[in-house]
Design a protein around this motif. Structure first.
Motif, mmCIF file in Angstrom:
data_model
loop_
_atom_site.group_PDB
_atom_site.id
_atom_site.type_symbol
_atom_site.label_atom_id
_atom_site.label_comp_id
_atom_site.label_asym_id
_atom_site.label_seq_id
_atom_site.Cartn_x
_atom_site.Cartn_y
_atom_site.Cartn_z
ATOM 1 N N ALA A 490 1.207 -1.174 0.264
ATOM 2 C CA ALA A 490 0.151 0.353 0.555
ATOM 3 C C ALA A 490 0.999 1.250 -0.094
ATOM 4 O O ALA A 490 0.768 1.936 -0.662
ATOM 5 N N ALA A 491 1.585 0.945 1.028
ATOM 6 C CA ALA A 491 2.859 2.357 0.890
ATOM 7 C C ALA A 491 3.569 2.714 -0.289
ATOM 8 O O ALA A 491 3.447 3.611 -1.071
ATOM 9 N N GLU A 492 4.210 1.584 -0.897
ATOM 10 C CA GLU A 492 4.831 1.339 -2.286
ATOM 11 C C GLU A 492 3.483 2.264 -3.376
ATOM 12 O O GLU A 492 4.048 2.867 -3.962
ATOM 13 N N LYS A 493 2.427 1.890 -3.602
ATOM 14 C CA LYS A 493 1.253 2.257 -4.055
ATOM 15 C C LYS A 493 1.519 3.382 -4.167
ATOM 16 O O LYS A 493 0.873 4.005 -5.584
ATOM 17 N N LEU A 494 1.528 3.948 -3.373
ATOM 18 C CA LEU A 494 0.756 5.374 -2.642
ATOM 19 C C LEU A 494 2.353 6.227 -3.681
ATOM 20 O O LEU A 494 1.918 6.946 -4.066
ATOM 21 N N SER A 495 3.353 6.208 -2.878
ATOM 22 C CA SER A 495 4.454 6.848 -3.276
ATOM 23 C C SER A 495 5.077 6.478 -4.827
ATOM 24 O O SER A 495 4.521 7.589 -5.930
#
Ligand SMILES: Cc1cc2nc3c(=O)[nH]c(=O)nc-3n(C[C@H](O)[C@H](O)[C@H](O)COP(=O)(O)O)c2cc1C
Ligand SMILES: Nc1ncnc2c1ncn2[C@@H]1O[C@H](COP(=O)(O)OP(=O)(O)OP(=O)(O)O)[C@@H](O)[C@H]1O
Ligand SMILES: [Mg+2]
Length: 509
Positions: A490-495
């Motif tokens: 999820a964090a990677e998708k946001l970045s």
């Protein structure tokens, strides 16, 4: 007057003292309030029957003999023409109804029958007729007596009046001693083994009064006054069926793990000083972290006033919607220490002396204890489990799915928490812990809002929250969940949804 005479002539010194005190309370109430502004809550039960005759005696003493005798009335028919309220319910026993009406007629009570629940009935009554005080036959062992005194204002959320409880300190034995010594009529159900009377749906004769008679096909019971141990007075009052969420209580305080893969808990902090802003609650935040670390989710942190009814209302609500409830604050000998009384009220039980707990307290504060009873050793009866640990001076208190923590600072809380988890019978099942990741960005809320909303839909198993420490500083996005891979994803998708370098990992302590 016949009641006064009967008690005076009896050899029961204890009853005489109880009688004198009760009549004094009644006289005080008659002196404080206009007669038209007081009412008597009468339901034909034994306690309110006792109260009726005490009111007659108190009225007689208040008015003076001459004013009370009207013509040639015999003194056994001496009246106290007090406004009397009866909440008549379709589920009342016919015997109770009949006795209430007969008695009201016999003693010329000004009966007002109310056919709604207590609270709305009283609201309507107070609107219609100014009512400052209401006499009740509440006794200290009654579940709803917790925290009451002889004069107790009605609870928060109830219409305003003074509850006057002249027989608050009377025991079961005192009640029957009075009825028998004064030879007053009482409801016939008490001769059939009923010892406390609620509705037809929740009241049966007290099994302790059952007479074993093999020749008879129907069960026979001794009269209520034969019950030797008053603590079993309510044994014939069957328990109400548990609420749907009360399964927590049936299963040693545990429900099944919810669909989100965690148990849920709520924290109730009792503290006027927090609500006045003069003290800060640091303990709940620590407790939240501790619970998250064993995989539990906290659904609510509530701060309530040091008031029995406020505590009871919250405990009642939270215990039925959470697997576990933690209560902080409001424990000790001070007037404001009402947490245990609130818990007792929420469970509908009384506070009763607990000898085991008293022993621990005696070892701890023995020489500072005054009086013959340690108020701090009163615990909710029948539902309390003491959780002892060698590192704790007194055990932790657990009432079904409510744990009461006595910590006053973070270090004490940490010790109590560790001990709780080390106690063999502890009710907190360890689950995979919650983990979190934080990303910081200088992008604005407006720029990021839509992408984050979409991410929430895509990752329903991850909690995604946003916070700022200042309007000009970075925006911090927090990801919380139990699956590290999903959090990272999820964090990677946001970045990846923004230009490189717009987000960096932040430390939120
Ligand atoms: C006149 C009257 C006043 C009451 N006032 C209050 C009150 O201020 N606060 C409260 O929580 N309950 C109040 N109650 C409700 C009682 O606490 C209790 O629920 C009631 O006597 C029934 O007891 P039971 O539930 O054991 O049948 C009142 C009841 C009556 C009849
Ligand atoms: N339906 C009602 N109408 C009027 N007053 C009531 C009603 N129910 C309860 N009360 C008041 O609350 C008091 C306490 O109720 P409780 O049921 O404990 O006592 P009781 O009915 O007098 O005796 P018992 O314990 O044997 O049932 C009563 O004495 C009465 O003053
Ligand atoms: Mg009753």
């Amino acid at each position: 007057m016949e009641i006064d005479r009967a008690v005076g002539e009896s050899c029961d010194r204890r009853l005489q003292t109880k009688y004198r005190n009760a009549v004094y309370v009644i006289q005080r109430a008659f002196a404080l309030y206009e007669f038209e502004q007081v009412a008597f809550s009468f339901n034909g039960g034994k306690d309110s029957t006792v109260l009726l005759h005490l009111l007659r005696a108190g009225y007689y003493l208040h008015k003076g003999k001459s004013e009370c005798f009207q013509g040639n009335l015999s003194d056994s028919m001496l009246n106290c023409p007090i406004r009397t309220i009866y909440f008549e319910s379709p589920s009342a026993f016919p015997e109770i109804n009949a006795f209430t009406y007969e008695t009201a007629t016999a003693y010329n009570l000004q009966l007002e029958t109310i056919r709604s629940d207590f609270k709305s009935g009283l609201e309507a009554l107070l609107k219609e007729k100014p009512t400052k005080a209401i006499f009740l036959g509440t006794r200290i062992g009654d579940p709803n007596a917790v925290g009451q005194e002889q004069f107790s204002p009605s609870s928060i959320g109830w219409p305003p009046f003074m509850r006057v409880n002249p027989i608050l300190d009377w025991s079961y034995r005192d009640v029957w001693a009075f009825i028998l010594i004064c030879k007053v009529k009482y409801c016939s159900l008490y001769d059939q083994g009923y010892t406390s009377i609620g509705s037809i749906y929740d009241t049966v004769p007290n099994a302790l009064l059952s007479i074993v008679d093999s020749s008879s096909t129907t069960e026979i019971f001794k009269p209520a006054y034969m019950l030797s141990d008053g603590r079993s007075e309510r044994a014939g009052r069957t328990k109400k069926l548990p609420l749907k969420c009360d399964t927590a209580c049936l299963n040693n305080g545990m429900t099944n793990v919810s669909q989100s893969g965690s148990f849920i808990a709520s924290i109730i902090v009792v503290g006027d000083e927090i609500l006045f802003g003069t003290a800060e609650d640091k303990l709940s935040a620590v407790l939240c972290k501790k619970l998250n670390a064993i995989g539990w989710q906290v659904t609510r942190m509530i701060v309530v006033q040091n008031d029995i009814d406020c505590v009871a209302a919250q405990v009642e609500q939270q215990k039925s919607t959470n697997d576990m409830v933690f209560l902080l604050g409001g424990l000790g000998p001070m007037h404001s220490d009402v947490s245990l009384a609130g818990v007792a009220k929420a469970f509908g039980v009384r506070l009763a002396p607990d000898e085991e707990f008293e022993e621990y307290l005696r070892l701890l504060i023995g020489k500072h204890c005054t009086g013959d009873r340690n108020e701090m050793a009163l615990l909710p009866e029948g539902i309390t489990e003491l959780m002892q640990h060698s590192k704790l001076p007194v055990p932790l208190i657990k009432c079904q799915n409510v744990i009461i923590l006595a910590a006053t600072n973070v270090s004490e809380l940490e010790t109590q928490w560790d001990c709780l988890l080390e106690t063999p019978s502890h009710p907190l099942m360890r689950l995979p812990p919650f983990m979190s990741k934080h990303l910081g960005t200088m992008l604005s809320d407006v720029e990021t809002a839509q992408t984050i909303s979409k991410l929430c839909l895509e990752f329903p198993d991850i909690y995604i929250g946003c916070q700022r420490k200042s309007r000009v500083g970075p925006l911090v996005i927090t990801f919380v969940g139990k699956d590290k891979t999903r959090i990272d994803l999820a964090a990677e998708k946001l970045s990846n949804s923004f230009p490189a370098g717009a987000f960096s990992e932040a430390d939120c302590g």
